[in-house]
Design an enzyme around this catalytic site. Structure first.
Site, short mmCIF file in Angstrom:
data_model
loop_
_atom_site.label_atom_id
_atom_site.label_comp_id
_atom_site.label_asym_id
_atom_site.label_seq_id
_atom_site.Cartn_x
_atom_site.Cartn_y
_atom_site.Cartn_z
CD GLU A 170 -2.68 4.15 -6.65
OE1 GLU A 170 -1.49 3.84 -8.00
OE2 GLU A 170 -2.61 5.06 -6.34
NE ARG A 207 -0.24 7.28 -3.74
CZ ARG A 207 -0.04 8.12 -5.18
NH1 ARG A 207 -0.55 8.03 -6.14
NH2 ARG A 207 -0.01 9.22 -4.54
CE LYS A 212 4.72 6.87 -21.66
NZ LYS A 212 4.60 6.48 -20.05
#
Length: 636
Positions: free
Chosen positions: A374, A402, A289
């Site tokens: 979540e 969600r 990254k």
């Protein structure tokens, strides 16, 4: 960084076919040009810089091996799709993430090469499974589906539900590319991360087989070839020793890798093997990254996952960020943590973005990062509450959508003392329709026993958080928007938690003494105050109130409604079923016949734009709500 050479390769790329025409050496040059382009352009507009710097070669290889849009590319999450945009003819980044400019995520409105407008993680594999299944049923056996999945997305349970189904059909032409940089926003955590760590550092399998092929097959004649064939037959066992990827193959998925994700030729070779296999294949690519941009590579927190406008040479912000809502939460959490040893912090792979990093530094044993999960966060928090802790689950408002089932049936049904802190509630702006936190109040109003606070400024946020963690028999929610804090709006009077912010006596122009109650919810309190002043200028009596705790509806607020001739509610959630509509319902149930005007966000998906632009376009400025209030006022 220097300005890209307009005689270079990038400006000649109008579609993926142009990428496939490049020589291997040109592909390497193109990667360098793209990195220069990304740094120069994203530094001006802000955006997801680090993730895209990490997938340059990988995306080039994808477009060299597969034929988009005939072959379907699905990115999970979509913030790693900038390079894909560049290679599919979208090279004007001047308006990135601004109104009428390029979206920061894939967008069907922009291109036939974009399929999923995806900024919520762990969903791409389900999309890919459905698309591939449809291709099979419709006889499209010459098409492939590729899902590009970050290792962080594999911490989400939905990804594994999809993998379970993908593996059930060994003939489905589906390639899963695991973009493994060891991070989502922050370093990836959990058992899967540990497994991938093992794979990253045990690349010996392919090298071992290459050695066997050279030594046994080519150098020692028929006995050597026999030995090599025997050795190759033990591939599964050997892989378990030198590259323990058996988890994937035990599920029925062919595994290729790990491969250097910054070597275009190596990634191409791996993708071609996967494409030609004729069944579901996982290609494991190791990437970095922020690759190629030293400020990002040296950023320990998140490798410049998302940045505002920065100086391209240094990576430093052009304008330092103002003290904001998230920082207040971060400070107050540490203060509460010092006072309450039972309080624990829970995050879903977003320790820094939601402001829990300071708490984690001081209380590492009381900080839990569950990964991009979540649903698990909510139910695990219910378990912690049962065992005597008070969890504070901090997520972006949009991501709590969600976990609604878990909030309803695991937390609320069991009267668990869990606090949910919703950052980026309401209008978030430049991240677009999937990130607006506009659904929370309308959705959560139906949860029995749930209490929801919408603070309007720093003092009310701190007070709301302290009050929330003191509740041990029901879920509590504290929601606040993205960005800088507004000026404080001190209360003239506190009516059982409903703060009176302003009172304006009727003027000479209103001899009948008509009175308007203006209810500002959370961050819309400044709009309510400005509307109150304007209504007063029309000769009306006005009372402006801001209840910090809006669910359940405060009884004193219902009483106030009955004392006025019109009630104007202003909120930055969806207006249908929102706080205003709930207040009107409760008032009607108690015989209050005062008319209401509700102003909030429409039930639609709102494109990316600044917060002020969204509010203006949805008629949520003070002058807009005043106009509607005057039109609805009895006697006008």
């Amino acid at each position: 960084m220097t300005t890209p050479d307009r005689r270079g390769l990038l400006h000649r790329i109008a579609e993926p076919e142009d990428v496939r025409r490049l020589t291997p050496a040109q592909s390497v040059r193109l990667a360098a040009e793209i990195r220069t382009f990304l740094v120069e352009n994203v530094s001006r507009t802000g955006g997801h810089l680090g993730p895209n710097l990490g997938v340059v070669e990988l995306t080039i290889a994808l477009h060299r091996v597969f034929d988009s849009p005939r072959d379907t590319l699905v990115f999970d999450t979509g913030h790693q799709a900038y390079v894909h945009k560049l290679l599919t003819g979208r090279q004007d980044f001047s308006g990135l993430r601004t109104r009428d400019g390029l979206s920061g995520y894939p967008s069907r409105e922009e291109s036939a090469h974009d399929v999923v407008e995806n900024s919520h993680a762990s969903t791409a594999l389900s999309w890919a499974d459905g698309i591939a299944r449809a291709h099979d049923l419709r006889g499209r056996h010459d098409r492939h589906v590729v899902a590009v999945v970050g290792d962080g997305a594999l911490t989400g349970g939905m990804a594994w539900e999809a993998i379970n189904n993908i593996a059930a059909d060994p003939t489905r032409r589906l390639v899963i590319v695991v973009n493994d940089n060891g991070r989502s926003y922050s370093p990836t955590v959990g058992g899967l991360a540990n497994h991938l760590d093992t794979l990253r550092v045990t690349r010996g399998y392919e090298a071992f087989l290459d050695w066997g092929k050279r030594t046994l097959q080519q150098r020692t004649g028929p006995p050597g070839r026999f030995a090599y064939d025997w050795l190759h037959g033990l591939k599964k066992g050997i892989k378990d020793v030198v590259a323990p990827q058996g988890m994937f193959e035990d599920l029925g998925l062919k595994y290729v890798g790990p491969v250097d994700g910054h070597d275009v030729a190596a990634v191409e070779a791996a993708l071609r093997r996967a494409r030609d296999f004729g069944g579901p294949v996982i290609v494991h690519a190791i990437t970095e990254k922020g690759r190629g941009y030293s400020p990002a590579e040296e950023d320990v927190a998140d490798r410049f996952h998302a940045v505002g406008a920065i100086h391209p040479e240094t990576g430093l912000p052009v304008a330092p960020s103002r003290f904001g809502w998230t920082q207040v939460f971060a400070e107050e959490m540490v203060t509460i943590g010092r006072r309450r040893p039972d309080v624990v912090a829970v995050t879903a792979a977003m320790l820094n973005p939601v402001g829990l990093a300071p708490f984690a530094r001081e209380f590492p044993d009381r900080t839990v990062d569950v990964g991009i999960a979540e649903q698990h966060a909510a139910t695990s928090a219910a378990g912690m509450a049962f065992a005597g802790l008070h969890p504070v689950v901090a997520v972006y408002s949009t991501f709590l959508n969600r976990a609604f089932d878990q909030v309803l049936l695991d937390v609320a049904l069991h009267r668990a003392g869990v606090t949910f802190v919703l950052d980026r509630a309401g209008v978030t702006g430049d991240d677009g329709p999937s990130h607006h936190g506009m659904w929370d109040m309308a959705v959560l109003r139906v949860v029995p026993g749930l209490r929801l606070a919408a603070p309007r400024d720093e003092p009310t946020l701190r007070a709301a958080l302290r009050a929330a963690v003191d509740v041990d028999d029901a879920p509590t929610v504290v929601r606040y928007p993205k960005g800088a804090l507004p000026e404080e709006s001190p209360a003239l009077e506190d009516l059982d938690g409903v703060h009176v912010l302003a009172r304006h006596d009727p003027g000479a122009g209103a001899p009948d003494g008509r009175r308007v109650l203006v209810v500002g919810v959370g961050a819309m309190a400044p709009v309510a105050l400005a509307a109150g002043e304007s209504l007063a200028a029309h000769g009306l009596g006005v009372e402006v109130v801001a209840p910090t705790w809006v669910l359940p509806v405060p009884e004193v607020l219902v009483k106030l409604c009955g004392e006025h001739d019109l009630v104007l509610t202003v909120e930055d959630g969806v207006v249908d079923g929102g706080v205003g509509a709930t207040l009107a319902q409760r008032a009607a149930e108690q015989g209050v016949r005062t008319p209401f005007v509700h102003r909030g966000l429409p039930v639609e998906f709102i494109p990316h734009a600044t917060r002020s632009q969204v509010l203006a376009s949805r008629r949520l400025r003070a002058e807009d709500v005043v106009r509607e209030a005057l039109a609805a006022l009895p006697g006008e």
